[in-house]
Design a protein around this motif. Structure first.
Motif, mmCIF file in Angstrom:
data_model
loop_
_atom_site.group_PDB
_atom_site.id
_atom_site.type_symbol
_atom_site.label_atom_id
_atom_site.label_comp_id
_atom_site.label_asym_id
_atom_site.label_seq_id
_atom_site.Cartn_x
_atom_site.Cartn_y
_atom_site.Cartn_z
ATOM 1 N N THR A 1 -12.680 -10.847 3.551
ATOM 2 C CA THR A 1 -12.357 -9.506 3.093
ATOM 3 C C THR A 1 -11.427 -8.848 4.103
ATOM 4 O OG1 THR A 1 -14.471 -9.252 1.936
ATOM 5 C CG2 THR A 1 -13.265 -7.247 2.461
ATOM 6 N N LEU A 2 -10.286 -8.392 3.636
ATOM 7 C CA LEU A 2 -9.351 -7.660 4.484
ATOM 8 C C LEU A 2 -9.714 -6.188 4.367
ATOM 9 C CD1 LEU A 2 -6.070 -9.512 3.405
ATOM 10 C CD2 LEU A 2 -7.740 -10.171 5.146
ATOM 11 N N GLU A 3 -10.444 -5.679 5.343
ATOM 12 C CA GLU A 3 -11.047 -4.359 5.240
ATOM 13 C C GLU A 3 -10.074 -3.240 5.583
ATOM 14 O OE1 GLU A 3 -14.562 -4.367 7.623
ATOM 15 O OE2 GLU A 3 -15.732 -5.445 6.123
ATOM 16 N N GLY A 4 -10.432 -2.057 5.141
ATOM 17 C CA GLY A 4 -9.692 -0.856 5.512
ATOM 18 C C GLY A 4 -8.847 -0.274 4.411
ATOM 19 N N HIS A 5 -8.643 -1.012 3.317
ATOM 20 C CA HIS A 5 -7.847 -0.499 2.203
ATOM 21 C C HIS A 5 -8.777 0.251 1.253
ATOM 22 C CE1 HIS A 5 -4.272 -2.720 3.375
ATOM 23 N NE2 HIS A 5 -5.044 -3.771 3.572
ATOM 24 N N THR B 1 0.843 -1.193 0.000
ATOM 25 C CA THR B 1 0.000 0.000 0.000
ATOM 26 C C THR B 1 0.876 1.240 0.000
ATOM 27 O OG1 THR B 1 -0.145 0.425 2.389
ATOM 28 C CG2 THR B 1 -1.592 -1.292 1.484
ATOM 29 N N PHE B 2 0.232 2.388 -0.104
ATOM 30 C CA PHE B 2 0.976 3.638 -0.132
ATOM 31 C C PHE B 2 1.559 4.003 1.233
ATOM 32 C CE2 PHE B 2 -0.772 4.338 -4.289
ATOM 33 C CZ PHE B 2 0.161 5.152 -4.901
ATOM 34 N N ILE B 3 1.158 3.323 2.298
ATOM 35 C CA ILE B 3 1.761 3.617 3.598
ATOM 36 C C ILE B 3 2.734 2.529 4.032
ATOM 37 C CG2 ILE B 3 -0.257 4.925 4.333
ATOM 38 C CD1 ILE B 3 -0.936 2.582 6.215
ATOM 39 N N GLY B 4 2.797 1.431 3.301
ATOM 40 C CA GLY B 4 3.707 0.360 3.666
ATOM 41 C C GLY B 4 3.183 -0.995 3.235
ATOM 42 N N ILE B 5 3.760 -2.033 3.799
ATOM 43 C CA ILE B 5 3.360 -3.402 3.477
ATOM 44 C C ILE B 5 2.674 -4.016 4.694
ATOM 45 C CG2 ILE B 5 4.156 -5.691 2.796
ATOM 46 C CD1 ILE B 5 6.552 -4.331 1.459
ATOM 47 N N TRP B 6 1.413 -4.403 4.524
ATOM 48 C CA TRP B 6 0.659 -5.074 5.572
ATOM 49 C C TRP B 6 0.900 -6.573 5.475
ATOM 50 C CZ3 TRP B 6 -2.176 -2.966 9.520
ATOM 51 C CH2 TRP B 6 -2.427 -1.597 9.444
ATOM 52 N N ILE B 7 1.096 -7.185 6.630
ATOM 53 C CA ILE B 7 1.272 -8.632 6.700
ATOM 54 C C ILE B 7 0.052 -9.225 7.391
ATOM 55 C CG2 ILE B 7 2.788 -10.525 7.373
ATOM 56 C CD1 ILE B 7 4.106 -8.459 5.562
ATOM 57 N N TYR B 8 -0.591 -10.189 6.719
ATOM 58 C CA TYR B 8 -1.782 -10.841 7.252
ATOM 59 C C TYR B 8 -1.537 -12.334 7.442
ATOM 60 C CZ TYR B 8 -4.537 -6.711 5.896
ATOM 61 O OH TYR B 8 -5.045 -5.449 5.768
ATOM 62 N N ASP B 9 -2.238 -12.907 8.416
ATOM 63 C CA ASP B 9 -2.337 -14.353 8.502
ATOM 64 C C ASP B 9 -3.281 -14.790 7.381
ATOM 65 O OD1 ASP B 9 -3.691 -16.937 9.298
ATOM 66 O OD2 ASP B 9 -2.251 -16.786 10.936
ATOM 67 N N ALA B 10 -2.771 -15.617 6.474
ATOM 68 C CA ALA B 10 -3.554 -15.971 5.291
ATOM 69 C C ALA B 10 -4.783 -16.804 5.627
ATOM 70 C CB ALA B 10 -2.678 -16.727 4.291
ATOM 71 N N ASP B 11 -4.756 -17.521 6.746
ATOM 72 C CA ASP B 11 -5.889 -18.371 7.122
ATOM 73 C C ASP B 11 -6.996 -17.600 7.828
ATOM 74 O OD1 ASP B 11 -4.751 -20.701 6.065
ATOM 75 O OD2 ASP B 11 -3.564 -21.007 7.880
ATOM 76 N N THR B 12 -6.621 -16.648 8.686
ATOM 77 C CA THR B 12 -7.615 -15.938 9.492
ATOM 78 C C THR B 12 -7.888 -14.517 9.017
ATOM 79 O OG1 THR B 12 -5.963 -15.056 11.040
ATOM 80 C CG2 THR B 12 -6.863 -17.266 11.492
ATOM 81 N N GLY B 13 -6.968 -13.952 8.228
ATOM 82 C CA GLY B 13 -7.107 -12.562 7.807
ATOM 83 C C GLY B 13 -6.701 -11.571 8.875
ATOM 84 N N LYS B 14 -6.119 -12.057 9.977
ATOM 85 C CA LYS B 14 -5.710 -11.192 11.079
ATOM 86 C C LYS B 14 -4.464 -10.391 10.705
ATOM 87 C CE LYS B 14 -4.366 -11.383 15.957
ATOM 88 N NZ LYS B 14 -4.077 -12.285 17.098
ATOM 89 N N GLU B 15 -4.449 -9.118 11.089
ATOM 90 C CA GLU B 15 -3.289 -8.276 10.847
ATOM 91 C C GLU B 15 -2.140 -8.719 11.752
ATOM 92 O OE1 GLU B 15 -6.200 -7.192 11.880
ATOM 93 O OE2 GLU B 15 -7.097 -6.009 10.265
ATOM 94 N N LEU B 16 -0.983 -8.961 11.161
ATOM 95 C CA LEU B 16 0.186 -9.385 11.925
ATOM 96 C C LEU B 16 1.188 -8.260 12.107
ATOM 97 C CD1 LEU B 16 0.829 -12.896 10.328
ATOM 98 C CD2 LEU B 16 -0.420 -12.366 12.428
ATOM 99 N N ASN B 17 1.357 -7.431 11.095
ATOM 100 C CA ASN B 17 2.327 -6.347 11.188
ATOM 101 C C ASN B 17 2.143 -5.379 10.033
ATOM 102 O OD1 ASN B 17 4.424 -4.817 12.203
ATOM 103 N ND2 ASN B 17 5.907 -6.480 12.222
ATOM 104 N N LEU B 18 2.736 -4.203 10.197
ATOM 105 C CA LEU B 18 2.795 -3.197 9.152
ATOM 106 C C LEU B 18 4.224 -2.702 9.062
ATOM 107 C CD1 LEU B 18 1.721 -1.059 7.132
ATOM 108 C CD2 LEU B 18 1.205 0.393 9.113
#
Length: 748
Positions: free
Chosen positions: A344-348, A65-82
């Motif tokens: 859906t990974l929301e917020g983008h 993204t324009f603010i950085g790279i988001w890392i998600y858990d691919a199974d749960t969609g949970k945000e892991l880091n930015l």
């Protein structure tokens, strides 16, 4: 000479709550990750601007993204880091096979390896002498491959950063790198059908697959079969091909039952299923297709929906899931076999270039380039509603004074009224013959004003939507409109370089203020209604006496895009398209206080009603909330007119700024600044690295080349005078020994 208007209460100390870590400390609190100094919370996760990438083991999903790279858990969609974006990042990154590290291309031609969990830099790879355009990890994680605009491919020891091999065989721009599953072979693909295989351990050339049945255009994707015997390729000219790695023979050119692979020029991801007998392709035409590797036949097609807004996507390593980054909003994960949305990974969102606080401060509304209006919870950072109805860009939003309605104006020429609690459309106001750039409610909540490209201001009954009156007199686009606190006067700022004051009841012009020499971007009244502040592309901010029309103060040297007063009149917040946010307490002897700097333009700030919080929107798709604390109240008088209220100092470095507008169609301006006299050249490239246009700007003096009279201008045409197609482009400024590259988007 002193002016007796008490403009602003002096503030001797401004305190900000700062969260500035790039690491994930509280997993449940991602709206506070990686904030710039002074920001309290972030609404939105930033616009998706490039690749969506799975780790090889499928456990993690990375979204650029324009603010950085988001890392998600691919199974749960949970945000892991930015991993928060540095201003000198390039557009390429790769996730290690185990998902523990990310390699990112940096504009100083190096590659940085980051720890996914902590965000810390593990090591740096140096050696390239131009921008790094693609990076790939070998499946065993031991090797990192990169290619650069310097014409080389480099093979690095991923564990030590050592440059093992440098391959210099290429005379064309490469596009994609791919390792075989056993990590022994590297495929290098690029323009004009270039497809070459190399031994990873020795760097020796193995075979040129482009010699037989070559693609005629640039390769978009390349992937090896699990056993390494077949290579699948996707090309811009509209074909999918399967190659025999041993012989170099073109085994199959894949064709579907309808047109070839739906819309093959837009295939964005490919993968072999683990059995090696099935090949999956996903395209922006909304289809996912399964192919028989042995026969080349299309086994199955799954319709995933309208993907016209696609900007990046990828298939999971096992081929069961496709992750799609959308220009409209969010990142969606679809099940390949059924075509159903899994998650859906929301917020983008596409952008948040204009924002407004609700009167109770619990909500913020934002308008976006994706045609939607978003409603946010200021305490949690979560999105409450998406207001869908506009058919073009939403330029402006405003809350009614009672907080029950939201007004929005868009490029579709409409003004829309929405219910705050339900998000439902109440009225569509039609009458403007061009884009609506600004909307404002009168303080008594009775009247709504809208202004735009048709050079008029229209007044509407805020309850019924009935048209009341049209104010005409400007000779160019009206960009800004504001009501005086007593509602008797309306102020407007225009592309005709003037500020006009209108009688609200009669619609007649009271005064035309003509000191600005460029477009007036913003007008705001002081809370007591005695002073109007205007900001222009001529890099001045002017203070006007409402009673006399006299220009009582001028700030020079700042390219302010938008402004807002705090409710008590103690602070003005000013934002700029170069990403700077400034606070000014009005003291003629004090400089602006710089709050922070974004990597993208910051637009239309808004104060909370109690003055304790500032909201700023950005074209990077985020909204930031900033806490401001006054520690002392004081009074002072504004100095005499024409006094220079702020000195920004000499230009100390060269810089290349974001083009505007962005996205654009068909023309755009590219601002920059120079610290010393030099020859300046601008190169414009397509997404595949092909040179589209060269603008020789000649020898330039020291200075800021920001406004439309000085910035570099591009008409959206190539060297042959042909209009270029929609999509991502890059522009590189060369000024002496300084070089910088940024990204822009043509949207038709």
């Amino acid at each position: 000479m002193q002016n007796s208007h008490s403009l602003i209460s002096a503030i001797t100390f401004i305190a900000f709550i700062a969260f500035a870590s790039t690491t994930n400390i509280f997993a449940q609190d991602f709206p506070t990750w990686g904030l710039p100094d002074g920001s309290e919370i972030r609404l939105g996760k930033g616009r998706v601007n490039g690749d969506v990438v799975y780790s090889t083991d499928g456990s993690k999903l990375a979204v650029s993204t324009f603010i950085g790279i988001w890392i998600y858990d691919a199974d749960t969609g949970k945000e892991l880091n930015l991993l928060t974006r540095q201003t000198n990042w390039t557009i390429t990154f790769a996730v290690s096979p185990d998902g523990s590290t990310i390699a990112v291309g940096i504009q100083d031609y190096s590659i940085h390896l980051y720890d996914v969990n902590t965000g810390e830099t593990i090591r740096t790879f140096t050696g390239h002498t131009d921008a790094v355009r693609h990076i790939a990890f070998s499946p065993d994680g031991s090797t990192l491959a990169s290619f650069s605009e310097d014409g080389t491919v480099r093979l690095w020891n991923a564990n030590t950063g050592e440059n093992r091999r440098t391959i210099t065989d290429f005379t064309v721009q490469l596009r994609f790198l791919a390792f075989s599953f056993d990590s022994s072979t590297l495929a290098c693909a690029g323009a004009f059908g270039t497809l070459r295989l190399y031994d990873v351990h020795t760097g020796d050339f193995i075979r040129n697959l482009g010699a037989i049945g070559a693609h005629a255009d640039t390769y978009q994707r390349v992937v090896f079969s699990p056993d390494g015997t077949i290579l699948a390729t996707v090309s811009r000219e509209g074909t999918l091909r399967l190659w025999d790695v041993t012989t170099g023979e073109n085994r199959h050119t894949l064709t579907g039952p309808e047109p070839v692979v739906g819309n093959p020029k837009n295939v964005y991801s490919t993968v072999f299923l683990p059995d090696g007998d099935t090949f999956v392709s996903a395209g922006t035409d909304g289809t996912i297709r399964l192919w028989d590797v042995n026969t080349g036949e299309n086994r199955h097609t799954t319709l995933t929906g309208n993907m016209n807004s696609f900007v990046g996507g990828t298939l999971s390593p096992d081929g069961s899931t496709v992750a799609i980054g959308s220009r409209n909003e969010n990142v969606q994960l679809w099940q390949v076999n059924t075509g159903e949305i899994i998650r859906t990974l929301e917020g983008h969102i596409w952008s948040a270039e204009n924002v407004a606080f609700s009167p109770n401060e619990k909500k913020i509304a934002s308008g976006s380039w994706d045609w939607n209006v978003y409603l946010w919870d200021t305490e949690t950072g979560k999105r409450l509603h998406t207001l869908v109805g506009h058919t073009r860009v939403v330029w402006s939003v405003a809350f009614s004074p009672d907080g029950m309605k939201i007004a929005s104006g868009g490029s579709d020429g409409t003004v829309r009224l929405w219910g705050t609690e339900t998000g439902k459309l109440l009225h569509t106001l039609i009458g403007h013959t061009g884009a609506v750039y600004n909307v404002a409610f009168s303080p008594n909540d009775n009247t709504l004003a809208s202004a735009g490209a048709d050079r008029t201001v229209r007044l509407w009954d805020a309850e019924t939507g009935k048209h009341l009156r049209t104010l005409a007199g400007h000779t160019d686009i009206i960009w800004s409109v504001a009501f005086s606190p007593n509602e008797k006067i309306i102020a407007t700022g225009s592309f005709d370089n003037t500020v006009r004051l209108w009688d609200t009841e009669t619609g007649t012009i009271l005064r035309t203020l003509t000191a600005h020499t460029e477009t007036v971007r913003c007008v705001v009244f002081s809370p007591d209604g005695k002073i109007l502040v205007s900001a222009s592309e001529d890099e001045t901010v002017r203070l006007w006496d409402i009673d006399t029309g006299e220009n009582i103060g001028t700030v020079t040297g700042v390219a302010v895009w938008s402004m807002a007063f705090s409710q008590d009149g103690s602070i003005i917040v000013l934002t700029s398209r170069d990403g700077t946010i400034m606070l000014w307490d009005g003291n003629p002897d004090e400089n602006f206080q710089t709050l922070t700097s974004y990597t993208n333009g910051v637009w239309n700030p808004a104060f909370s009603p109690d003055g304790s919080t500032i909201a700023t929107g950005s074209s990077d798709g985020t909204i930031h909330l900033w806490t401001v604390t006054n520690t002392m109240n004081g009074q002072f008088d504004v100095e005499i007119k024409d006094k220079k209220l702020v000195t920004l100092g000499d230009i100390k470095r060269n810089s290349l700024l974001q083009n505007y507008p962005n996205p654009f169609n068909p023309e755009t301006w590219i601002p920059y600044q120079l610290a010393k006299p030099t020859d300046v050249t601008l190169h414009i490239y397509a997404a595949d690295g092909k040179l589209v246009r060269t603008l020789a700007l000649g020898h330039q003096a020291v200075g800021k080349y920001h406004d439309r009279n000085r910035a570099a201008y591009w008409d959206g045409r190539n060297a042959q005078g042909e209009a270029v197609a929609s999509g991502v482009h890059f522009y590189t400024l060369t000024a002496g020994d300084f070089t910088a590259t940024r990204r822009m988007l043509i949207l038709k």
